[in-house]
Design a protein around this motif. Structure first.
Motif, PDB file in Angstrom:
ATOM      1  N   GLN A 227      67.576  77.036  17.294  1.00 36.98           N
ATOM      2  CA  GLN A 227      66.516  76.617  16.373  1.00 36.98           C
ATOM      3  C   GLN A 227      65.470  77.728  16.208  1.00 36.98           C
ATOM      4  O   GLN A 227      65.081  78.058  15.088  1.00 36.98           O
ATOM      5  N   SER A 228      65.082  78.323  17.311  1.00 39.23           N
ATOM      6  CA  SER A 228      64.030  79.333  17.214  1.00 39.23           C
ATOM      7  C   SER A 228      64.558  80.604  16.542  1.00 39.23           C
ATOM      8  O   SER A 228      63.854  81.249  15.755  1.00 39.23           O
ATOM      9  N   LEU A 229      65.829  80.913  16.796  1.00 43.81           N
ATOM     10  CA  LEU A 229      66.459  82.045  16.105  1.00 43.81           C
ATOM     11  C   LEU A 229      66.475  81.796  14.596  1.00 43.81           C
ATOM     12  O   LEU A 229      66.105  82.674  13.804  1.00 43.81           O
ATOM     13  N   ALA A 230      66.873  80.590  14.201  1.00 41.35           N
ATOM     14  CA  ALA A 230      66.929  80.242  12.778  1.00 41.35           C
ATOM     15  C   ALA A 230      65.540  80.356  12.152  1.00 41.35           C
ATOM     16  O   ALA A 230      65.388  80.919  11.060  1.00 41.35           O
ATOM     17  N   GLU A 231      64.545  79.842  12.840  1.00 37.30           N
ATOM     18  CA  GLU A 231      63.189  79.894  12.284  1.00 37.30           C
ATOM     19  C   GLU A 231      62.726  81.333  12.117  1.00 37.30           C
ATOM     20  O   GLU A 231      62.158  81.706  11.097  1.00 37.30           O
ATOM     21  N   THR A 232      63.025  82.157  13.121  1.00 34.75           N
ATOM     22  CA  THR A 232      62.643  83.571  13.046  1.00 34.75           C
ATOM     23  C   THR A 232      63.306  84.265  11.857  1.00 34.75           C
ATOM     24  O   THR A 232      62.695  85.086  11.186  1.00 34.75           O
ATOM     25  N   LEU A 233      64.576  83.907  11.613  1.00 33.91           N
ATOM     26  CA  LEU A 233      65.318  84.564  10.544  1.00 33.91           C
ATOM     27  C   LEU A 233      65.146  83.864   9.191  1.00 33.91           C
ATOM     28  O   LEU A 233      65.782  84.240   8.206  1.00 33.91           O
ATOM     29  N   GLY A 234      64.300  82.835   9.152  1.00 33.05           N
ATOM     30  CA  GLY A 234      64.053  82.128   7.888  1.00 33.05           C
ATOM     31  C   GLY A 234      65.223  81.272   7.442  1.00 33.05           C
ATOM     32  O   GLY A 234      65.448  81.088   6.244  1.00 33.05           O
ATOM     33  N   MET A 235      65.984  80.767   8.391  1.00 34.01           N
ATOM     34  CA  MET A 235      67.117  79.899   8.052  1.00 34.01           C
ATOM     35  C   MET A 235      66.827  78.477   8.500  1.00 34.01           C
ATOM     36  O   MET A 235      65.973  78.247   9.339  1.00 34.01           O
ATOM     37  N   ARG A 236      67.578  77.523   7.936  1.00 36.77           N
ATOM     38  CA  ARG A 236      67.427  76.147   8.355  1.00 36.77           C
ATOM     39  C   ARG A 236      68.610  75.766   9.236  1.00 36.77           C
ATOM     40  O   ARG A 236      69.567  76.526   9.338  1.00 36.77           O
ATOM     41  N   THR A 237      68.495  74.628   9.894  1.00 33.19           N
ATOM     42  CA  THR A 237      69.577  74.229  10.802  1.00 33.19           C
ATOM     43  C   THR A 237      70.099  72.833  10.464  1.00 33.19           C
ATOM     44  O   THR A 237      69.344  71.969  10.012  1.00 33.19           O
ATOM     45  N   THR A 238      71.395  72.663  10.696  1.00 30.43           N
ATOM     46  CA  THR A 238      72.040  71.355  10.580  1.00 30.43           C
ATOM     47  C   THR A 238      72.756  71.101  11.893  1.00 30.43           C
ATOM     48  O   THR A 238      73.557  71.939  12.325  1.00 30.43           O
ATOM     49  N   ARG A 249      66.708  61.726  17.437  1.00 29.86           N
ATOM     50  CA  ARG A 249      65.276  61.873  17.734  1.00 29.86           C
ATOM     51  C   ARG A 249      64.996  63.186  18.449  1.00 29.86           C
ATOM     52  O   ARG A 249      64.043  63.890  18.155  1.00 29.86           O
ATOM     53  N   LEU A 250      65.849  63.523  19.402  1.00 30.45           N
ATOM     54  CA  LEU A 250      65.665  64.763  20.160  1.00 30.45           C
ATOM     55  C   LEU A 250      65.821  65.989  19.254  1.00 30.45           C
ATOM     56  O   LEU A 250      65.002  66.914  19.293  1.00 30.45           O
ATOM     57  N   LEU A 251      66.847  65.987  18.414  1.00 29.86           N
ATOM     58  CA  LEU A 251      67.081  67.102  17.493  1.00 29.86           C
ATOM     59  C   LEU A 251      65.901  67.259  16.537  1.00 29.86           C
ATOM     60  O   LEU A 251      65.440  68.375  16.270  1.00 29.86           O
ATOM     61  N   SER A 252      65.427  66.138  16.049  1.00 33.22           N
ATOM     62  CA  SER A 252      64.301  66.150  15.129  1.00 33.22           C
ATOM     63  C   SER A 252      63.066  66.719  15.832  1.00 33.22           C
ATOM     64  O   SER A 252      62.343  67.552  15.275  1.00 33.22           O
ATOM     65  N   ALA A 253      62.847  66.306  17.088  1.00 34.99           N
ATOM     66  CA  ALA A 253      61.691  66.793  17.854  1.00 34.99           C
ATOM     67  C   ALA A 253      61.801  68.295  18.121  1.00 34.99           C
ATOM     68  O   ALA A 253      60.795  69.001  18.211  1.00 34.99           O
ATOM     69  N   LEU A 254      63.038  68.802  18.225  1.00 32.67           N
ATOM     70  CA  LEU A 254      63.243  70.238  18.464  1.00 32.67           C
ATOM     71  C   LEU A 254      63.066  71.057  17.179  1.00 32.67           C
ATOM     72  O   LEU A 254      63.156  72.279  17.199  1.00 32.67           O
ATOM     73  N   GLY A 255      62.875  70.356  16.054  1.00 33.02           N
ATOM     74  CA  GLY A 255      62.625  71.058  14.798  1.00 33.02           C
ATOM     75  C   GLY A 255      63.847  71.247  13.927  1.00 33.02           C
ATOM     76  O   GLY A 255      63.786  71.920  12.881  1.00 33.02           O
ATOM     77  N   CYS A 256      64.954  70.662  14.342  1.00 35.58           N
ATOM     78  CA  CYS A 256      66.186  70.770  13.572  1.00 35.58           C
ATOM     79  C   CYS A 256      65.980  70.108  12.195  1.00 35.58           C
ATOM     80  O   CYS A 256      65.309  69.089  12.101  1.00 35.58           O
ATOM     81  N   ASP A 257      66.503  70.738  11.130  1.00 35.24           N
ATOM     82  CA  ASP A 257      66.215  70.253   9.777  1.00 35.24           C
ATOM     83  C   ASP A 257      67.108  69.096   9.314  1.00 35.24           C
ATOM     84  O   ASP A 257      66.627  68.130   8.757  1.00 35.24           O
ATOM     85  N   PHE A 258      68.416  69.246   9.533  1.00 34.64           N
ATOM     86  CA  PHE A 258      69.358  68.255   9.013  1.00 34.64           C
ATOM     87  C   PHE A 258      70.307  67.798  10.115  1.00 34.64           C
ATOM     88  O   PHE A 258      70.565  68.540  11.064  1.00 34.64           O
ATOM     89  N   GLY A 259      70.824  66.583   9.955  1.00 33.67           N
ATOM     90  CA  GLY A 259      71.811  66.067  10.893  1.00 33.67           C
ATOM     91  C   GLY A 259      73.015  65.548  10.137  1.00 33.67           C
ATOM     92  O   GLY A 259      72.911  65.101   8.991  1.00 33.67           O
ATOM     93  N   GLN A 260      74.164  65.630  10.793  1.00 34.34           N
ATOM     94  CA  GLN A 260      75.422  65.167  10.204  1.00 34.34           C
ATOM     95  C   GLN A 260      76.199  64.514  11.336  1.00 34.34           C
ATOM     96  O   GLN A 260      76.316  65.088  12.409  1.00 34.34           O
ATOM     97  N   GLY A 261      76.696  63.314  11.117  1.00 32.12           N
ATOM     98  CA  GLY A 261      77.475  62.697  12.184  1.00 32.12           C
ATOM     99  C   GLY A 261      77.696  61.221  11.970  1.00 32.12           C
ATOM    100  O   GLY A 261      77.157  60.628  11.034  1.00 32.12           O
ATOM    101  N   PHE A 262      78.496  60.654  12.874  1.00 31.31           N
ATOM    102  CA  PHE A 262      78.894  59.258  12.751  1.00 31.31           C
ATOM    103  C   PHE A 262      77.698  58.318  12.802  1.00 31.31           C
ATOM    104  O   PHE A 262      77.779  57.197  12.317  1.00 31.31           O
ATOM    105  N   LEU A 263      76.566  58.741  13.404  1.00 29.09           N
ATOM    106  CA  LEU A 263      75.367  57.890  13.412  1.00 29.09           C
ATOM    107  C   LEU A 263      74.976  57.522  11.979  1.00 29.09           C
ATOM    108  O   LEU A 263      74.617  56.388  11.700  1.00 29.09           O
ATOM    109  N   PHE A 264      75.035  58.490  11.082  1.00 27.14           N
ATOM    110  CA  PHE A 264      74.620  58.260   9.696  1.00 27.14           C
ATOM    111  C   PHE A 264      75.782  57.710   8.875  1.00 27.14           C
ATOM    112  O   PHE A 264      75.644  56.705   8.205  1.00 27.14           O
TER     113      PHE A 264
END
Ligand code: C2E
Ligand code: MG
Ligand code: MG
Ligand code: MG
Length: 286
Positions: A227-238, A249-264
């Motif tokens: 996440q911090s690498l992505a932010e430094t390089l101006g990229m987003r994360t999924t 919730r944990l991913l969101s708290a870590l600053g992750c932008d998007f999620g993909q998975g069976f939860l959704f």
């Protein structure tokens, strides 16, 4: 005695080897026909923005039902397609089909643009053997959609195979306003210098880091680092493979932008996916 043993081995192993080769060849022939006869499908899995709970886009995933009516998994037929060269027509088909479905969604939406993008997987082998940028350009022109509606997912191996070529292809794709995601990030051997130079928009955090992250501090540390690498390089994360609300919730708290998975949602056909998108507009997914 020695000789007898040898004969034994030959009798046991030869038919087995022949059967395996045969099977593979049969699969290849069947797949070739499936591509020619337009019998592959794309399913779509939503990419959910953590901050808003909105559906930002969908990943397009190839599906193949063989002649016996059995669903063959991409993890089985993609390697066959890569070894046989069929990955080139398959990849072209996937890009074209994704654009076709998007244009169709706009029509079904009363001519109003459906505000989401499709993310299409492209194999490393296709990057080397084919002109992906040309495939994207022609899909956009044929179906009259904007480049921002497509994202191309590449794995790290695609970049490693030929970094200069990758750089030139990625630049051409970006010139069409399409976006680029690095798939399964963290599982390959990315050269961090290339990561900085390449025009990537999204890092997809591999499912192996998301799995069990809730009770594994080392996995959390890896996700935090990506996440911090992505932010430094101006990229987003999924984040891939989000299966529980705790992970989300944990991913969101870590600053992750998007999620993909069976939860959704699991990958679904295009009709269900359009309906999913519609419903997400009145009720956030997360
Ligand atoms: P991928 O690009 O990493 O796609 C994500 C895979 O994870 C999909 O498997 C998806 O169904 C699965 N997945 C999504 N959410 C979850 C989850 O919460 N838990 C678990 N356990 N799995 C989840 P799928 O559809 O079987 O595809 C497997 C791989 O096959 C893809 O991995 C991709 O590398 C490849 N593939 C699929 N379609 C294409 C295609 O059109 N072209 C190319 N070149 N490769 C494709
Ligand atoms: Mg992918
Ligand atoms: Mg992936
Ligand atoms: Mg993965």
């Amino acid at each position: 005695l020695k000789r007898a043993k040898r004969t034994d081995r030959i009798e046991i192993y030869e038919p087995e080897a022949a059967r395996l080769v045969d099977n593979r060849f049969g699969l290849e022939t069947e797949l070739r026909h499936a591509i020619e006869d337009d019998r592959l499908r794309l399913d779509f899995q939503p990419l959910v923005e953590f901050a808003t709970g909105a559906v930002a886009g969908f990943e397009a995933l190839a599906r193949w039902t063989n002649g016996d009516g059995q669903l063959v998994s991409p993890s089985e037929f993609i390697p066959v397609a890569e070894d046989s060269g069929l990955i080139v027509p398959l990849g072209q088909w996937a890009i074209g089909k994704a654009a076709e479905v998007l244009a169709d969604w706009d029509r079904q939406n009363g001519g109003e643009r459906v505000d989401c993008y499709f993310s299409v997987n492209v194999s490393a082998i296709q990057l080397v053997r084919d002109d992906i940028a040309q495939a994207v350009r022609s899909a956009l022109e044929t179906h009259k959609i904007g480049g921002e509606r497509l994202m191309i997912e590449l794995t790290e191996s695609a970049i490693i195979a030929d970094p200069d070529l990758a750089m030139s292809v990625l630049s051409k794709i970006k010139a069409l306003h399409a976006r680029i995601a690095m798939d399964d990030f963290g599982t390959g051997y990315s050269n961090l210098a290339y990561l900085q130079r390449l025009p990537l928009d999204v890092l997809k955090i591999d499912r192996s880091f998301v799995e069990h992250m809730v009770d594994d501090r080392e996995k959390v540390a890896i996700v935090r680092t990506i996440q911090s690498l992505a932010e430094t390089l101006g990229m987003r994360t999924t984040a891939e493979g989000v299966e529980t609300a705790d992970q989300a919730r944990l991913l969101s708290a870590l600053g992750c932008d998007f999620g993909q998975g069976f939860l959704f949602a699991r990958p679904m056909d295009s009709i269900s996916a359009l309906e999913f998108w519609r419903q997400s507009r009145t009720k956030p997914i997360f």
